[in-house]
Design an enzyme around this catalytic site. Sequence first.
Site, PDB file in Angstrom:
ATOM      1  N   SER A 266       1.811  13.958  -7.430  1.00  0.00           N
ATOM      2  CA  SER A 266       2.214  15.233  -6.576  1.00  0.00           C
ATOM      3  C   SER A 266       3.059  14.803  -5.499  1.00  0.00           C
ATOM      4  O   SER A 266       3.528  15.926  -5.032  1.00  0.00           O
ATOM      5  CB  SER A 266       0.735  15.855  -6.183  1.00  0.00           C
ATOM      6  OG  SER A 266       0.072  15.103  -5.236  1.00  0.00           O
TER       7      SER A 266
ATOM      8  N   LYS B 202      -1.004  15.867   0.732  1.00  0.00           N
ATOM      9  CA  LYS B 202       0.260  16.773   0.570  1.00  0.00           C
ATOM     10  C   LYS B 202       0.898  16.868   1.983  1.00  0.00           C
ATOM     11  O   LYS B 202       0.536  16.316   2.889  1.00  0.00           O
ATOM     12  CB  LYS B 202      -0.259  18.293   0.372  1.00  0.00           C
ATOM     13  CG  LYS B 202      -1.228  18.488  -0.917  1.00  0.00           C
ATOM     14  CD  LYS B 202      -0.901  17.964  -2.248  1.00  0.00           C
ATOM     15  CE  LYS B 202      -1.526  18.167  -3.283  1.00  0.00           C
ATOM     16  NZ  LYS B 202      -1.027  17.931  -4.757  1.00  0.00           N
TER      17      LYS B 202
END
Length: 263
Positions: A49, A109
């Site tokens: 990701s 993230k």
Amino acid sequence: MSETATTKADKKAKKNELRDTVVVIIEALLIALVFRTFLYQPFSIPTASMQSTLMIGDYFVANKWVWGLGKYSFPIPLPFNGRILAFNAPARGDIVVFHNEPTNEDYIKRIIGLPGDRIQMKQGRLYINGTEVEREQVGTGEDKDSYDTTVPVIIYKETLPGGVVHSIQEISDDQPLDNTAEYDVPAGHYFMMGDNRDHSADSRVLSQVGYVPAGNLIGKAEARFFSIKDNIPPWQIWQWPANIRWDRMLQSVYQTYTTTPAP
């Protein structure tokens, strides 16, 4: 000195030596626990990701004291909300390790939205508070995920409000999360997105991640200290010569941008 007295002295010396060894081990474990809990903690990257900023098989350290301590900063979550000893706040563009309560896992993230921001994706383009974020194509490459699936990607240089420049990669501008409703980031929460925009379950998926409470932040990613291809366990030393990514060792995770993803 009699043989019996000598034997007793030897036994006492061995007992003292064992006690000293146990004390040293306990002290070392306590120091490591304090260091890991309050200062820095190592993490690894198991998914795609955040590629190509953080690749599968990258190992990095997160600074745990930079924003104070939340309930998930400790080895066992503590029953309180918010943060203690918080003298600084996260900034847009910071790469963050946080505990994701819907899945009960730690995620990593990038902070895209701050409390009070409005975030939206339109045709693959990121909008913050109604303004399109600057994006420039700088190359192409291939992305391999944790299932060994490889797809071609486009590499962009993205410049966030405030000046943070970083790389993102996308398959196209017509993927499932490339067109969204507008998200209003609540007070005390952050909006997170992966740099691998079309391979990231992040705050755009409200049921899976959503808005991340400040108290769930664990630390700020700072530096890679090891990187190996295909998520090979680092203890397999015999695999190192052919698989270590030497060019990713001992680097800050805040490189401006790259033109091609690392293999």
